[in-house]
Structures are given as structure tokens and as C-alpha cells.
Design a protein around this motif. Structure first.
Motif, PDB file in Angstrom:
ATOM      1  N   ALA A  73      52.573  -4.750  88.396  1.00 12.43           N
ATOM      2  CA  ALA A  73      52.228  -4.078  87.134  1.00 12.43           C
ATOM      3  C   ALA A  73      53.228  -2.974  86.817  1.00 12.43           C
ATOM      4  CB  ALA A  73      50.815  -3.520  87.206  1.00 12.43           C
ATOM      5  N   SER A  74      53.604  -2.207  87.828  1.00 13.29           N
ATOM      6  CA  SER A  74      54.572  -1.134  87.631  1.00 13.29           C
ATOM      7  C   SER A  74      55.948  -1.703  87.280  1.00 13.29           C
ATOM      8  CB  SER A  74      54.649  -0.278  88.893  1.00 13.29           C
ATOM      9  OG  SER A  74      55.484   0.821  88.702  1.00 13.29           O
ATOM     10  N   SER A  75      56.322  -2.797  87.922  1.00 15.01           N
ATOM     11  CA  SER A  75      57.607  -3.443  87.629  1.00 15.01           C
ATOM     12  C   SER A  75      57.635  -3.954  86.198  1.00 15.01           C
ATOM     13  CB  SER A  75      57.853  -4.604  88.595  1.00 15.01           C
ATOM     14  OG  SER A  75      57.944  -4.147  89.924  1.00 15.01           O
ATOM     15  N   ARG A  76      56.532  -4.550  85.759  1.00 12.83           N
ATOM     16  CA  ARG A  76      56.444  -5.035  84.374  1.00 12.83           C
ATOM     17  C   ARG A  76      56.611  -3.866  83.400  1.00 12.83           C
ATOM     18  NH1 ARG A  76      51.972  -7.991  84.653  1.00 12.83           N
ATOM     19  NH2 ARG A  76      53.080  -9.956  84.788  1.00 12.83           N
ATOM     20  N   ALA A  77      55.960  -2.742  83.704  1.00 13.37           N
ATOM     21  CA  ALA A  77      56.053  -1.556  82.838  1.00 13.37           C
ATOM     22  C   ALA A  77      57.485  -1.025  82.805  1.00 13.37           C
ATOM     23  CB  ALA A  77      55.082  -0.482  83.313  1.00 13.37           C
ATOM     24  N   VAL A  78      58.167  -1.019  83.954  1.00 12.95           N
ATOM     25  CA  VAL A  78      59.549  -0.531  84.013  1.00 12.95           C
ATOM     26  C   VAL A  78      60.468  -1.442  83.203  1.00 12.95           C
ATOM     27  CG1 VAL A  78      61.522  -0.248  85.578  1.00 12.95           C
ATOM     28  CG2 VAL A  78      59.329   0.781  86.149  1.00 12.95           C
ATOM     29  N   ASN A  80      59.599  -3.411  80.685  1.00  8.82           N
ATOM     30  CA  ASN A  80      59.271  -3.189  79.265  1.00  8.82           C
ATOM     31  C   ASN A  80      59.871  -1.887  78.764  1.00  8.82           C
ATOM     32  OD1 ASN A  80      57.878  -5.570  78.846  1.00  8.82           O
ATOM     33  ND2 ASN A  80      55.908  -4.692  79.407  1.00  8.82           N
ATOM     34  N   ALA A  81      59.823  -0.846  79.595  1.00  8.16           N
ATOM     35  CA  ALA A  81      60.406   0.442  79.208  1.00  8.16           C
ATOM     36  C   ALA A  81      61.911   0.315  79.016  1.00  8.16           C
ATOM     37  CB  ALA A  81      60.085   1.502  80.258  1.00  8.16           C
ATOM     38  N   PRO A  87      60.105   5.500  77.925  1.00  8.52           N
ATOM     39  CA  PRO A  87      60.056   5.735  79.368  1.00  8.52           C
ATOM     40  C   PRO A  87      58.654   5.614  79.975  1.00  8.52           C
ATOM     41  CG  PRO A  87      60.300   7.810  78.207  1.00  8.52           C
ATOM     42  CD  PRO A  87      60.383   6.724  77.172  1.00  8.52           C
ATOM     43  N   VAL A  88      58.627   5.246  81.256  1.00  4.94           N
ATOM     44  CA  VAL A  88      57.407   5.231  82.065  1.00  4.94           C
ATOM     45  C   VAL A  88      57.731   5.909  83.390  1.00  4.94           C
ATOM     46  CG1 VAL A  88      56.470   3.129  81.038  1.00  4.94           C
ATOM     47  CG2 VAL A  88      57.874   2.971  83.091  1.00  4.94           C
ATOM     48  N   ASP A  89      56.701   6.286  84.124  1.00  3.97           N
ATOM     49  CA  ASP A  89      56.886   6.943  85.411  1.00  3.97           C
ATOM     50  C   ASP A  89      57.157   5.893  86.489  1.00  3.97           C
ATOM     51  OD1 ASP A  89      56.866   8.546  87.634  1.00  3.97           O
ATOM     52  OD2 ASP A  89      54.775   9.138  87.468  1.00  3.97           O
ATOM     53  N   PRO A  90      58.328   5.926  87.118  1.00  2.00           N
ATOM     54  CA  PRO A  90      58.659   4.946  88.153  1.00  2.00           C
ATOM     55  C   PRO A  90      58.232   5.381  89.559  1.00  2.00           C
ATOM     56  CG  PRO A  90      60.582   6.247  87.705  1.00  2.00           C
ATOM     57  CD  PRO A  90      59.485   6.758  86.789  1.00  2.00           C
ATOM     58  N   ALA A  91      57.231   6.251  89.669  1.00  3.53           N
ATOM     59  CA  ALA A  91      56.848   6.824  90.965  1.00  3.53           C
ATOM     60  C   ALA A  91      56.515   5.761  92.002  1.00  3.53           C
ATOM     61  CB  ALA A  91      55.664   7.782  90.791  1.00  3.53           C
ATOM     62  N   LEU A  92      55.755   4.746  91.632  1.00  4.69           N
ATOM     63  CA  LEU A  92      55.385   3.717  92.614  1.00  4.69           C
ATOM     64  C   LEU A  92      56.613   2.954  93.099  1.00  4.69           C
ATOM     65  CD1 LEU A  92      53.123   2.216  94.144  1.00  4.69           C
ATOM     66  CD2 LEU A  92      53.275   0.508  92.343  1.00  4.69           C
ATOM     67  N   VAL A 138      65.371  -2.307  90.699  1.00  2.09           N
ATOM     68  CA  VAL A 138      66.309  -1.212  90.417  1.00  2.09           C
ATOM     69  C   VAL A 138      67.658  -1.778  90.005  1.00  2.09           C
ATOM     70  CG1 VAL A 138      67.591   0.702  91.458  1.00  2.09           C
ATOM     71  CG2 VAL A 138      65.138   0.463  91.887  1.00  2.09           C
ATOM     72  N   ALA A 139      68.142  -2.773  90.741  1.00  2.00           N
ATOM     73  CA  ALA A 139      69.433  -3.381  90.404  1.00  2.00           C
ATOM     74  C   ALA A 139      69.389  -4.007  89.008  1.00  2.00           C
ATOM     75  CB  ALA A 139      69.810  -4.432  91.446  1.00  2.00           C
ATOM     76  N   LEU A 140      68.271  -4.639  88.660  1.00  2.00           N
ATOM     77  CA  LEU A 140      68.147  -5.288  87.352  1.00  2.00           C
ATOM     78  C   LEU A 140      68.191  -4.280  86.209  1.00  2.00           C
ATOM     79  CD1 LEU A 140      67.508  -7.865  85.639  1.00  2.00           C
ATOM     80  CD2 LEU A 140      65.095  -7.238  85.908  1.00  2.00           C
ATOM     81  N   VAL A 141      67.351  -3.246  86.271  1.00  2.00           N
ATOM     82  CA  VAL A 141      67.246  -2.329  85.128  1.00  2.00           C
ATOM     83  C   VAL A 141      68.404  -1.350  85.036  1.00  2.00           C
ATOM     84  CG1 VAL A 141      64.742  -2.553  84.975  1.00  2.00           C
ATOM     85  CG2 VAL A 141      65.720  -0.661  86.302  1.00  2.00           C
ATOM     86  N   THR A 142      69.221  -1.242  86.075  1.00  2.00           N
ATOM     87  CA  THR A 142      70.372  -0.341  86.017  1.00  2.00           C
ATOM     88  C   THR A 142      71.683  -1.094  85.858  1.00  2.00           C
ATOM     89  OG1 THR A 142      70.582  -0.301  88.440  1.00  2.00           O
ATOM     90  CG2 THR A 142      69.221   1.417  87.415  1.00  2.00           C
TER      91      THR A 142
END
Length: 193
Positions: A73-78, A80-81, A87-92, A138-142
Motif C-alpha cells: 500500500a505504501s509503495s503504491r502511494a509512493v 502515485n505520488a 508528496p506522501v510520507d515514505p516513512a514505512l 527507491v531505484a524506480l522512483v528516483t
């Protein structure tokens, strides 16, 4: 928990580990399918994804299912962000990266008569097993090719994919499924009397 359960229905068509992980839950409404039904099905998905050796018998750690679903769920949110710029909180994600940090070791490889660097999970914790998924995210979104992450254009499909085609014109998660359905539907609508 069923030790024989597998990641039934797992789809590996996104051309990216993190997107395949997100796609482990797909469909809408009554057609919704979740490949993660228990700890063992998550272990099976990790094996199918090439993150665990099929030859090594591992006990599924307690809490793996809960962390996998939360990480998904957190990955999906990241993703989408990153696609929308909201932005969303990437804490998890950061927690899994830190707790799942792999261990590197220098080992002698007898067959080659040389040293090699080997990387192993820190332990058998859920974070260690899911750490490579967080690293892939991380590699994907950056990465500079993130712009080629797409959602399938089929009206009833929620799957994501990384369009690595030469022309970057891929429209569907899979030509064999959604692509074929959409082309048949378009043909029928054009040829209605």
C-alpha cells in the motif's frame, strides 16, 4: 496458515520488481484478487520473483503478511505520488530499508579459485525478506526513466508497468490479456451495423 499455499495468480509483467509487487493485488470490485493470503503465499511470491532460492527451505517469519500488505500500500502511494507530484510520507519504506539492510561478506569461491562479494539477508525477519522490494522501489522512483511508468489503459485494469519498449508506446499491462480485449472491443464498435 497453509505451508502449501502459493502466490496464486501472481502476475510478473511490469518489467520492474517494485511494480510487480504492487501488482500482487489487482482487479476491482468482485474481481479483486490478492496474491498475499498468508505468510507462506508471500514467501512463494518472493521465490517466484527470484528473491529467495527455491532450494533453501525457510520458515516464514511471523508478521510477513502484515508487513507485505502495508509495504504494498505504501509503495503504491509512493508511485502515485511520483506520478502526480503530490508528496506522501515514505516513512514505512525507509523503515524497511533500514531494518532490511542486507549483509555483505567476502567469500572464497573454490570453483573459480577467487574471492567474491556475497550479499545475504540480515536475518529471516519480514523487513529483511522485503528489503529488496523497498530497494527496487527507491531505484524506480528516483531513476530518470520513471516517466515510463504507466497504468494499463484497459478501462477495468489497475495494473502498473514500466514501459521499456524502444518506442515507449506500450499501452497495456499485457498484449495477451488487456491489449487483445481492448483491440477486439474497438474492432466490434467500429463494425457495428
Amino acid at each position: 496458515m497453509n505451508p502449501n499455499s502459493t502466490a496464486s495468480g501472481a502476475l510478473f509483467l511490469a518489467d520492474n520488481l517494485a511494480l510487480d509487487f504492487i501488482n500482487s493485488e489487482y482487479g476491482v470490485g468482485d474481481q479483486r484478487h490478492d496474491c498475499f493470503v498468508d505468510d507462506h503465499s508471500v514467501m512463494s511470491w518472493l521465490t517466484q520473483a527470484g528473491l529467495l532460492s527455491e532450494h533453501v527451505e525457510r520458515q516464514a517469519p511471523s508478521g510477513l503478511l502484515a508487513l507485505a500488505r502495508t509495504l504494498r500500500a505504501s509503495s503504491r502511494a509512493v508511485v502515485n505520488a511520483a506520478m502526480t507530484g503530490v508528496p506522501v510520507d515514505p516513512a514505512l519504506i525507509n523503515q524497511v530499508l533500514e531494518a532490511g539492510q542486507p549483509v555483505s561478506r567476502l567469500e572464497w569461491e573454490q570453483e573459480k579459485k577467487a574471492f567474491r562479494a556475497a550479499t545475504y539477508p540480515r536475518d529471516n525477519s519480514p523487513a529483511s525478506l522485503l528489503g529488496p522490494v523497498a530497494e527496487a522501489l527507491v531505484a524506480l522512483v528516483t531513476h530518470d526513466k520513471f516517466e515510463y511508468v504507466r497504468q494499463c489503459e484497459a478501462h477495468d485494469c489497475v495494473l502498473l508497468f514500466h514501459d521499456l519498449s524502444k518506442s515507449h508506446r506500450r499501452r497495456w499491462c499485457s498484449m495477451a490479456t488487456c491489449g487483445n480485449r481492448m483491440k477486439v472491443a474497438a474492432f466490434r464498435s467500429r463494425n457495428k451495423p
